[in-house]
Motif scaffolding. Structure first.
Motif, short mmCIF file in Angstrom:
data_model
loop_
_atom_site.label_atom_id
_atom_site.label_comp_id
_atom_site.label_asym_id
_atom_site.label_seq_id
_atom_site.Cartn_x
_atom_site.Cartn_y
_atom_site.Cartn_z
N ARG A 1 0.82 -1.22 0.00
CA ARG A 1 0.00 0.00 0.00
C ARG A 1 0.85 1.26 0.00
NH1 ARG A 1 -4.13 -1.04 4.87
NH2 ARG A 1 -5.02 0.90 4.09
N LEU A 2 2.16 1.12 0.07
CA LEU A 2 3.05 2.29 0.12
C LEU A 2 3.38 2.76 -1.30
CD1 LEU A 2 5.53 1.01 2.84
CD2 LEU A 2 3.69 2.66 3.17
N PRO A 3 3.32 4.06 -1.54
CA PRO A 3 3.59 4.56 -2.89
C PRO A 3 5.00 4.27 -3.40
CG PRO A 3 2.47 6.23 -1.57
CD PRO A 3 2.87 5.13 -0.64
N HIS A 4 5.99 4.30 -2.51
CA HIS A 4 7.38 4.24 -2.95
C HIS A 4 8.06 2.92 -2.59
CE1 HIS A 4 6.87 8.46 -3.91
NE2 HIS A 4 6.43 8.65 -2.68
N THR A 5 7.95 2.50 -1.34
CA THR A 5 8.61 1.25 -0.93
C THR A 5 8.08 0.06 -1.72
OG1 THR A 5 8.84 2.20 1.29
CG2 THR A 5 9.25 -0.16 1.05
N SER A 6 6.78 0.09 -2.05
CA SER A 6 6.19 -1.02 -2.80
C SER A 6 6.90 -1.25 -4.13
CB SER A 6 4.70 -0.77 -3.03
OG SER A 6 4.50 0.41 -3.79
N GLN A 7 7.37 -0.16 -4.76
CA GLN A 7 8.06 -0.30 -6.04
C GLN A 7 9.39 -1.03 -5.89
OE1 GLN A 7 8.29 3.49 -8.08
NE2 GLN A 7 6.30 4.13 -7.28
N ARG A 8 10.01 -0.89 -4.72
CA ARG A 8 11.30 -1.52 -4.50
C ARG A 8 11.20 -3.03 -4.34
NH1 ARG A 8 15.43 1.93 -0.69
NH2 ARG A 8 16.15 3.25 -2.40
N ILE A 9 10.06 -3.52 -3.87
CA ILE A 9 9.98 -4.95 -3.59
C ILE A 9 9.39 -5.74 -4.75
CG2 ILE A 9 9.75 -4.50 -1.12
CD1 ILE A 9 6.78 -5.41 -1.45
N GLU A 10 9.09 -5.06 -5.85
CA GLU A 10 8.62 -5.79 -7.02
C GLU A 10 9.71 -6.76 -7.50
OE1 GLU A 10 7.52 -2.94 -9.93
OE2 GLU A 10 5.72 -2.27 -8.87
N ALA A 11 9.30 -7.95 -7.83
CA ALA A 11 10.22 -8.99 -8.34
C ALA A 11 11.32 -9.33 -7.33
CB ALA A 11 10.84 -8.55 -9.67
N THR A 12 10.99 -9.27 -6.04
CA THR A 12 11.94 -9.66 -5.01
C THR A 12 11.39 -10.85 -4.23
OG1 THR A 12 10.99 -8.15 -3.37
CG2 THR A 12 12.80 -7.31 -4.73
N SER A 13 12.26 -11.52 -3.53
CA SER A 13 11.84 -12.65 -2.69
C SER A 13 12.60 -12.59 -1.37
CB SER A 13 12.11 -13.98 -3.40
OG SER A 13 13.50 -14.10 -3.73
N LEU A 14 11.93 -13.00 -0.30
CA LEU A 14 12.57 -13.01 1.01
C LEU A 14 13.66 -14.07 1.06
CD1 LEU A 14 9.50 -12.57 3.38
CD2 LEU A 14 11.43 -11.00 3.18
N LEU A 15 14.82 -13.71 1.57
CA LEU A 15 15.92 -14.65 1.70
C LEU A 15 15.82 -15.47 2.97
CD1 LEU A 15 18.81 -12.26 0.59
CD2 LEU A 15 17.85 -14.16 -0.71
N GLU A 16 15.07 -14.99 3.93
CA GLU A 16 14.92 -15.66 5.21
C GLU A 16 13.62 -15.17 5.85
OE1 GLU A 16 17.35 -12.97 8.32
OE2 GLU A 16 18.63 -13.82 6.74
N PRO A 17 13.12 -15.85 6.86
CA PRO A 17 11.89 -15.38 7.52
C PRO A 17 12.08 -13.97 8.09
CG PRO A 17 12.39 -17.63 8.17
CD PRO A 17 13.59 -17.14 7.40
N LEU A 18 10.98 -13.23 8.18
CA LEU A 18 11.04 -11.90 8.78
C LEU A 18 11.58 -11.99 10.20
CD1 LEU A 18 7.60 -10.36 7.70
CD2 LEU A 18 9.84 -9.91 6.70
N ARG A 19 12.34 -10.97 10.58
CA ARG A 19 12.90 -10.93 11.92
C ARG A 19 12.26 -9.79 12.71
NH1 ARG A 19 19.17 -10.34 11.21
NH2 ARG A 19 19.01 -10.28 13.49
N LEU A 20 11.87 -10.08 13.94
CA LEU A 20 11.31 -9.07 14.83
C LEU A 20 12.42 -8.58 15.75
CD1 LEU A 20 8.70 -7.60 15.65
CD2 LEU A 20 8.33 -9.39 17.36
N VAL A 21 12.74 -7.29 15.66
CA VAL A 21 13.90 -6.73 16.35
C VAL A 21 13.46 -5.55 17.22
CG1 VAL A 21 16.17 -5.68 16.05
CG2 VAL A 21 15.37 -7.41 14.43
N ASN A 22 13.97 -5.49 18.43
CA ASN A 22 13.69 -4.37 19.31
C ASN A 22 14.35 -3.11 18.75
OD1 ASN A 22 13.12 -2.68 21.44
ND2 ASN A 22 13.73 -4.13 23.01
N ALA A 23 13.57 -2.05 18.58
CA ALA A 23 14.11 -0.80 18.02
C ALA A 23 13.75 0.40 18.89
CB ALA A 23 13.56 -0.60 16.61
#
Length: 383
Positions: A244-266
């Motif tokens: 749903r993001l106007p800009h970040t969504s364009q970056r992830i086109e034709a990409t695949s996750l290399l590993e499961p998502l990580r939840l990190v304290n920030a």
């Protein structure tokens, strides 16, 4: 199995071999000391914290590791792109700063490089495994990890956000917010612009950046209670939001996750006491900030250098130094204010709980004395 004892010849034991611990060790060796670093990790997995601002050049030169850094295959970048307060993007260029180029790092590779530099210059580096115990006999610290034991007159906590030494010694971690990052590493072959992109959203904000080896890091930062509790729900939820993001969504086109998502304290958090009799906490162990409030690697290098100089100049009176306590409280207060002002610039979602928390809650630390003078003397002292 018998117990192995290791005596550090300069009586400085640094627990943690990340940027803060390595910076302190490198600076100590420049002053004729040979500390010991204990680091459990082999740096074989990805590490969060990929952006390195241009200011790092001066710090790496101070530590005499700039030439080695230039030989590594890190991704140069000329600025930061942001969509904040509007769908339109704005560019913050590094060109008018003293150093005009930043970098997107393979963070594990960067940390490994620093630790290798420490070992190559004579620092004692050990990788013990097992549970840790900390005790003190007179003025001597005893640290036991698994079957190995170490002694030192000065004990340094460079263990990151866990602050596993300081909290054992009675210090308390003070939380400033509840921010978490849900981080994905992706394979991409056609990213035209590797610059760090920051994009705000109704319930948080995103960052993404091109990394070496055709990788892309994409992270969503929001509050812990706004993230699905069940791990198996998070990936679909994360992908739904990023599309749903106007800009970040364009970056992830034709990409695949290399590993499961990580939840990190920030989140922003700090120790109520960052030093005591014969011990000191540096880097994220002392203070960790919301990523909008500053660059963690820069802060780690600075606190490591400053701690080393304090040890060298105040060996006989190290326990009575109040410098670091004042410094950490000051950085916490300043970062809280900077983060608050940044969040106030985003007015599109004032009715959303994430943004309401950032503009209505005062989480400044107490007893922050002499903010500007302390921070100025700190920065001038390591310029």
């Amino acid at each position: 199995m018998g117990e192995t004892s290791v005596r550090d010849p300069t009586d400085v034991l640094i627990v943690g071999g990340g940027p803060a611990g390595c910076a302190m060790a490198l600076r100590l060796m420049q002053n004729g000391c040979t500390p010991t670093i204990l680091e459990r990790s082999s740096f074989s997995t990805s590490r969060v914290g990929e952006a390195l601002l241009p200011e790092a050049e001066g710090l790496l030169k101070t530590l005499d590791v700039w030439d080695q850094f230039k030989r590594e295959d890190f991704e140069p970048t000329s600025g930061i792109v942001s969509a904040w307060g509007s769908d339109k993007t704005a560019v913050s260029s590094f060109l008018f700063q003293p150093f005009s180029q930043g970098w997107n790092l393979d963070r594990a590779h960067f940390d490994r490089m620093l630790l290798c530099e420490c070992a190559g210059r004579g620092c004692h580096v050990d990788r013990p495994a097992g549970p840790m115990r900390v005790s003190k006999s007179g003025t001597v610290w005893n640290v036991q990890i698994g079957s190995k034991s170490y002694q030192a007159d000065i004990l340094v906590d460079a263990t990151g956000r866990s602050a596993s030494i300081a909290t054992r010694l009675g210090a308390t971690r003070v939380p400033g917010n509840r921010l978490m990052a849900l981080v994905g590493y992706m394979r991409t072959s056609d990213l035209d612009d590797p610059r760090l992109l920051i994009e705000s959203a109704p319930s948080g904000w995103w960052y993404s950046a091109g990394l070496p080896n055709d990788q892309l890091v994409v992270a969503y930062l929001t509050d812990a209670d706004l993230i699905p509790r069940h791990v198996n729900e998070r990936t679909d939820w994360w992908r739904h939001l990023v599309r749903r993001l106007p800009h970040t969504s364009q970056r992830i086109e034709a990409t695949s996750l290399l590993e499961p998502l990580r939840l990190v304290n920030a989140n922003t958090s700090w120790l109520d006491e960052s030093s005591g009799e014969g011990w000191i906490a540096i880097g994220d162990a002392a203070i960790s900030l919301d990523p909008l409030s500053g660059n963690g690697i820069i802060r780690a290098l600075k606190t490591g250098i400053a701690a080393a100089e304090s040890v060298v100049s105040e060996r006989s009176d190290f326990a009575t130094s109040r410098f670091f306590g004042d410094l950490i409280h000051s950085l916490a207060r300043e970062s809280t204010e900077q983060s608050r002002l940044t969040h106030q610039r985003e007015t599109r979602w004032e009715d959303q709980v994430f943004w309401q928390r950032r503009t209505s809650v005062d989480s400044e630390p107490k007893n922050c004395r002499n903010l500007h003078s302390i921070k100025s003397s700190f920065e001038n002292g390591i310029a």
